[in-house]
Design a protein around this motif. Structure first.
Motif, short mmCIF file in Angstrom:
data_model
loop_
_atom_site.label_atom_id
_atom_site.label_comp_id
_atom_site.label_asym_id
_atom_site.label_seq_id
_atom_site.Cartn_x
_atom_site.Cartn_y
_atom_site.Cartn_z
N ASN A 169 80.65 13.67 62.01
CA ASN A 169 80.50 15.04 61.55
C ASN A 169 81.87 15.69 61.40
N ARG B 190 72.23 9.99 60.78
CA ARG B 190 73.19 10.74 59.96
C ARG B 190 73.66 9.91 58.76
N GLN C 188 70.49 17.94 61.85
CA GLN C 188 71.64 17.51 61.06
C GLN C 188 71.33 17.48 59.57
N GLN D 129 77.88 24.07 57.81
CA GLN D 129 76.87 23.30 58.54
C GLN D 129 76.45 23.96 59.84
N GLU E 67 73.23 19.61 56.61
CA GLU E 67 73.81 19.03 55.41
C GLU E 67 73.33 19.75 54.15
#
Length: 387
Positions: free
Chosen positions: A292, A336, A265, A278, A269
């Motif tokens: 997300n 995240r 992740q 992404q 980003e």
């Protein structure tokens, strides 16, 4: 033996303080002698006053003086040395009892309490013995290693062992010195070069310096599977303004990463940050993770002005934070959130999210260690965070 000497000295000091007031000499006083003589002298003065006023005759006055004089001599005779000695002996006896009680009872009570509550059978453990058997005490293990290296500064394996411990303890200057000595004595390896690079980045508040970038590039040249080193290389390119090279590097990392990797992740980003989508570099997935953006949101964001795009991203991050507040048992969500705050430049919010996440996932567990690893990777301060 030293303990017993210290206890004896302390006991003697306390006893001396208590006995000191009782050792002062007292003036022996003959009981009632001076008081009786004063009364008879007053009576003589009264006889003279009555005679002068004509209240009594001369013969009566002479008789009264003789009687008072006899009584005065009798009182004075009682105040001899034997009576004074007896009074002194009597007055001194309570002090002797008090001194004896202090000298005997104080050490006795202290010894009994120590035998009941203390550990007289426990042997002394000087530093030498503790270093010889440190057990799981990290501080003693480090002290033992430092002592060994002070005596054997050319032991490259020792510096190699101590360097990552220094880094995890946030002793960055010591970690940098240890990595440099390990590399000088043992030679370069992907782990040592990456460790030195990470230490330099952490010591410069997350900035990948030229020296750190060179160390990471050499580590990648020796082992392309070192994803941490590759990430820092790409991050260094991004910080240097080389957007195209950084985008290609991040895409390559995502393409070479195993499914479900913890850094996926974060890499996505950075791909978006450098102008990509992404999901570049990896097959699309139909599952949308909490917080997300979906494909439509990404496409819409690419058409927005930078200011509007940032607002949209901040809105999604705030939405993720709200979801985690209601349902904190989501390690992927905390990872995240911390990454997102850091990418947005909100370091303080990232630190708060890290601390809040560690309340649900303690650092001793696997999830907590992932949060701490992410914080180090992104250059977040770990001050005030128990590890």
């Amino acid at each position: 033996m030293v303990l017993w000497i210290v206890l004896a000295v302390l006991t003697a000091a306390v006893a001396a303080v208590l006995i000191a007031p009782l050792m002062k000499a007292r003036e022996p006083v003959a009981a009632g002698a001076d008081d009786g003589a004063a009364v008879y002298r007053d009576q003589l003065r009264e006889v003279d006053r009555d005679l002068s006023q004509g209240l009594i005759g001369a013969a009566e006055a002479e008789y009264a003086r003789a009687e008072i004089g006899r009584r005065l001599l009798a009182v004075a005779g009682k105040a001899d040395g034997s009576e004074v000695s007896a009074a002194a002996a009597k007055s001194g006896s309570p002090h002797r009892l008090a001194r004896s009680a202090i000298l005997l009872c104080l050490p006795g009570i202290g010894l009994c309490l120590y035998l009941v509550l203390g550990s007289p059978e426990l042997p002394d453990q000087p530093l030498e013995a503790r270093l010889a058997n440190p057990g799981n005490n990290i501080a003693l293990l480090v002290a033992k290693a430092e002592r060994h290296l002070a005596e054997n500064p050319n032991d490259g394996a020792g510096w190699d062992l101590l360097a990552p411990i220094y880094f995890r303890s946030q002793r960055l200057a010591d970690a940098e010195n240890a990595y440099r000595k390990a590399i000088a004595l043992q030679g370069e390896s992907p782990e040592r070069l990456a460790g030195l690079g990470e230490t330099l980045v952490a010591g410069r508040d997350g900035v990948v310096t030229e020296e750190a970038l060179a160390a990471f590039e050499r580590a990648v040249a020796m082992n392309r599977n070192n994803m941490r080193a590759r990430f820092y290389v790409a991050l260094g390119l991004e910080q240097a303004g080389r957007t195209g090279d950084a985008l290609a590097a991040f895409k390559a990392i995502k393409a070479d990463s195993p499914p479900g990797a913890a850094w996926t992740q974060l890499v996505a980003e950075h791909i978006a940050k450098n102008g990509g989508a992404q999901n570049d570099g990896a097959p699309a997935t139909a599952t949308k993770a909490p917080g997300n953006p979906d494909a439509e949101a990404v496409a819409a964001a690419r058409e927005m002005a930078p200011q509007d795009r940032r607002k949209m991203i901040e809105g999604m991050v705030d939405s993720l934070a709200a979801k985690l507040k209601d349902d904190p048992n989501n390690i992927e969500g905390w990872l995240r959130l911390v990454r997102s705050y850091k990418v947005l430049g909100r370091d303080e919010s990232a630190g708060e999210a890290l601390k809040t996440g560690l309340k649900t996932f303690p650092p001793t567990g696997e999830e907590g260690r992932r949060l701490l690893a992410l914080a180090r990777e992104m250059g977040l301060s770990l001050e005030g965070v128990s590890q």
